[in-house]
Design a protein around this motif. Structure first.
Motif, short mmCIF file in Angstrom:
data_model
loop_
_atom_site.label_atom_id
_atom_site.label_comp_id
_atom_site.label_asym_id
_atom_site.label_seq_id
_atom_site.Cartn_x
_atom_site.Cartn_y
_atom_site.Cartn_z
N CYS A 47 0.84 -1.20 0.00
CA CYS A 47 0.00 0.00 0.00
C CYS A 47 0.87 1.25 0.00
O CYS A 47 0.57 2.23 -0.67
CB CYS A 47 -0.90 -0.03 1.22
N ALA A 48 1.98 1.20 0.74
CA ALA A 48 2.88 2.35 0.79
C ALA A 48 3.49 2.63 -0.58
O ALA A 48 3.68 3.79 -0.95
CB ALA A 48 3.98 2.12 1.83
N GLY A 49 3.80 1.59 -1.34
CA GLY A 49 4.34 1.78 -2.69
C GLY A 49 3.35 2.46 -3.61
O GLY A 49 3.69 3.38 -4.36
N TRP A 50 2.10 2.00 -3.56
CA TRP A 50 1.05 2.64 -4.37
C TRP A 50 0.82 4.08 -3.91
O TRP A 50 0.61 4.98 -4.72
CB TRP A 50 -0.26 1.86 -4.28
N ASP A 73 3.99 4.50 5.89
CA ASP A 73 3.16 3.58 6.65
C ASP A 73 1.74 3.67 6.12
O ASP A 73 1.15 4.74 6.08
CB ASP A 73 3.20 3.93 8.13
N CYS A 74 1.22 2.56 5.71
CA CYS A 74 -0.13 2.54 5.16
C CYS A 74 -0.88 1.38 5.79
O CYS A 74 -0.46 0.22 5.67
CB CYS A 74 -0.05 2.37 3.64
N VAL A 75 -1.96 1.67 6.45
CA VAL A 75 -2.74 0.63 7.11
C VAL A 75 -4.10 0.56 6.44
O VAL A 75 -4.86 1.52 6.43
CB VAL A 75 -2.91 0.95 8.62
#
Length: 81
Positions: A47-50, A73-75
């Motif tokens: 998710c962080a890459g996107w 950080d992507c949650v």
């Protein structure tokens, strides 16, 4: 007296085409910046890459002014069962 007719074609606001063109150019510059940073080489795996690709594209020309947006950080919400 002259009879008035109503033109059925929609009235375009002045500048709408210019605004659309500027928006597309802005996003294209952002995507070029993401490509130059090799964000598309291996493909984002998280998710962080996107998110990093998205904010880089949205930052557009600001990338060349020294802005280096990243998402660390992507949650994502877990699906309920």
């Amino acid at each position: 007296m002259r009879e008035r007719t109503i033109d059925p074609r929609p009235v375009h606001r002045r500048g709408t085409g210019l605004l659309s063109t500027l928006l597309l150019v802005w996003l294209a510059i952002g995507l070029i910046a993401a490509g130059q940073r090799h964000y598309f080489d291996s493909g984002p795996l998280s998710c962080a890459g996107w998110g990093t690709i998205a904010v880089t594209a949205l930052a557009g020309p600001l990338n060349y002014a020294g802005l280096n947006p990243t998402v660390t950080d992507c949650v994502l919400p877990e699906p309920s069962q």
